[in-house]
Design a protein around this motif. Structure first.
Motif, PDB file in Angstrom:
ATOM      1  N   GLU A 299       1.677   6.569  -6.470  1.00 56.68           N
ATOM      2  CA  GLU A 299       2.231   5.273  -6.860  1.00 56.68           C
ATOM      3  C   GLU A 299       2.276   4.292  -5.693  1.00 56.68           C
ATOM      4  O   GLU A 299       1.714   3.215  -5.757  1.00 56.68           O
ATOM      5  CB  GLU A 299       3.619   5.450  -7.476  1.00 56.68           C
ATOM      6  CG  GLU A 299       3.596   6.203  -8.794  1.00 56.68           C
ATOM      7  CD  GLU A 299       4.980   6.400  -9.379  1.00 56.68           C
ATOM      8  OE1 GLU A 299       5.866   5.546  -9.158  1.00 56.68           O
ATOM      9  OE2 GLU A 299       5.184   7.425 -10.061  1.00 56.68           O
ATOM     10  N   TRP A 300       2.961   4.675  -4.613  1.00 58.23           N
ATOM     11  CA  TRP A 300       3.140   3.737  -3.508  1.00 58.23           C
ATOM     12  C   TRP A 300       1.848   3.506  -2.727  1.00 58.23           C
ATOM     13  O   TRP A 300       1.455   2.375  -2.467  1.00 58.23           O
ATOM     14  CB  TRP A 300       4.240   4.215  -2.560  1.00 58.23           C
ATOM     15  CG  TRP A 300       4.452   3.272  -1.438  1.00 58.23           C
ATOM     16  CD1 TRP A 300       5.229   2.146  -1.458  1.00 58.23           C
ATOM     17  CD2 TRP A 300       3.844   3.315  -0.135  1.00 58.23           C
ATOM     18  NE1 TRP A 300       5.139   1.496  -0.252  1.00 58.23           N
ATOM     19  CE2 TRP A 300       4.296   2.185   0.579  1.00 58.23           C
ATOM     20  CE3 TRP A 300       2.961   4.179   0.486  1.00 58.23           C
ATOM     21  CZ2 TRP A 300       3.910   1.923   1.889  1.00 58.23           C
ATOM     22  CZ3 TRP A 300       2.571   3.917   1.784  1.00 58.23           C
ATOM     23  CH2 TRP A 300       3.045   2.804   2.466  1.00 58.23           C
TER      24      TRP A 300
ATOM     25  N   PRO B 198      -1.509   3.741  -3.274  1.00 57.66           N
ATOM     26  CA  PRO B 198      -2.627   2.934  -3.767  1.00 57.66           C
ATOM     27  C   PRO B 198      -2.381   1.423  -3.754  1.00 57.66           C
ATOM     28  O   PRO B 198      -3.316   0.638  -3.649  1.00 57.66           O
ATOM     29  CB  PRO B 198      -2.820   3.422  -5.208  1.00 57.66           C
ATOM     30  CG  PRO B 198      -2.218   4.778  -5.236  1.00 57.66           C
ATOM     31  CD  PRO B 198      -1.086   4.737  -4.247  1.00 57.66           C
ATOM     32  N   GLN B 199      -1.139   1.012  -3.848  1.00 55.76           N
ATOM     33  CA  GLN B 199      -0.858  -0.425  -3.888  1.00 55.76           C
ATOM     34  C   GLN B 199      -0.258  -0.955  -2.582  1.00 55.76           C
ATOM     35  O   GLN B 199       0.117  -2.116  -2.496  1.00 55.76           O
ATOM     36  CB  GLN B 199       0.069  -0.734  -5.056  1.00 55.76           C
ATOM     37  CG  GLN B 199       1.399  -0.016  -5.016  1.00 55.76           C
ATOM     38  CD  GLN B 199       2.187  -0.202  -6.292  1.00 55.76           C
ATOM     39  OE1 GLN B 199       1.962  -1.130  -7.052  1.00 55.76           O
ATOM     40  NE2 GLN B 199       3.150   0.670  -6.524  1.00 55.76           N
ATOM     41  N   SER B 200      -0.232  -0.129  -1.536  1.00 55.65           N
ATOM     42  CA  SER B 200       0.468  -0.495  -0.309  1.00 55.65           C
ATOM     43  C   SER B 200      -0.397  -1.160   0.762  1.00 55.65           C
ATOM     44  O   SER B 200       0.124  -1.777   1.672  1.00 55.65           O
ATOM     45  CB  SER B 200       1.085   0.764   0.306  1.00 55.65           C
ATOM     46  OG  SER B 200       0.058   1.618   0.789  1.00 55.65           O
ATOM     47  N   GLY B 201      -1.716  -0.967   0.691  1.00 54.99           N
ATOM     48  CA  GLY B 201      -2.569  -1.420   1.780  1.00 54.99           C
ATOM     49  C   GLY B 201      -2.705  -0.372   2.876  1.00 54.99           C
ATOM     50  O   GLY B 201      -3.278  -0.634   3.933  1.00 54.99           O
TER      51      GLY B 201
ATOM     52  N   GLN C 213      -3.444   3.987   3.790  1.00 50.01           N
ATOM     53  CA  GLN C 213      -4.048   5.237   3.358  1.00 50.01           C
ATOM     54  C   GLN C 213      -3.539   6.341   4.277  1.00 50.01           C
ATOM     55  O   GLN C 213      -3.017   6.058   5.362  1.00 50.01           O
ATOM     56  CB  GLN C 213      -5.570   5.152   3.403  1.00 50.01           C
ATOM     57  CG  GLN C 213      -6.124   4.905   4.805  1.00 50.01           C
ATOM     58  CD  GLN C 213      -7.625   4.713   4.793  1.00 50.01           C
ATOM     59  OE1 GLN C 213      -8.321   5.344   4.026  1.00 50.01           O
ATOM     60  NE2 GLN C 213      -8.114   3.838   5.658  1.00 50.01           N
TER      61      GLN C 213
END
Length: 128
Positions: free
Chosen positions: A87-88, A90-93, A95
């Motif tokens: 969840e967090w 993939p949308q955080s910028g 890896q």
């Protein structure tokens, strides 16, 4: 943890709340067979601490880490890790980075009114 406490206690190294109980995960369960997964269990110690017996030192490298705090029952650990990675992340910028993934136990679940674990999941990260 019993062996770690037995080693650390007589040496005065178990000093809550500054001592952190840590579980380091060395392998990715998505690509490693369950019987080959490796973990290290330990606690934070002062820099000048010498290992002895079956206890060895493992230095967690400095770097950037995402730190996510969860208050969970034991059966909810997998969901907490999934929250970070599925969840967090993939949308955080960010890896996963080259450093470790680990849990840091906060407090004693026996003292929690509902018996929950307070755990901070820490994952090495790097920008996308």
């Amino acid at each position: 943890f019993g062996r770690i406490f037995a080693w650390a206690g007589p040496r005065g190294l178990f000093r809550p709340p500054q001592t952190e109980m840590i579980i380091v995960y060395h392998d990715d369960p998505a690509i490693t067979a369950p019987e080959k997964l490796r973990t290290s269990v330990g606690l934070t110690v002062p820099p000048d601490t010498a290992a002895s017996g079956e206890v060895s030192l493992l230095e967690i490298p400095a770097g950037q880490y995402v730190c996510a705090l969860f208050e969970i029952f034991p059966a909810e650990y997998e969901a907490a890790w999934n929250t970070v990675f599925a969840e967090w992340m993939p949308q955080s910028g960010w890896q996963p980075g080259e450093g470790p993934c680990y849990e840091c136990m906060q407090g004693d679940p026996k003292q929690h009114p509902e018996g929950k674990h307070l755990v901070e999941i820490r994952v090495s990260v790097k920008p996308l």
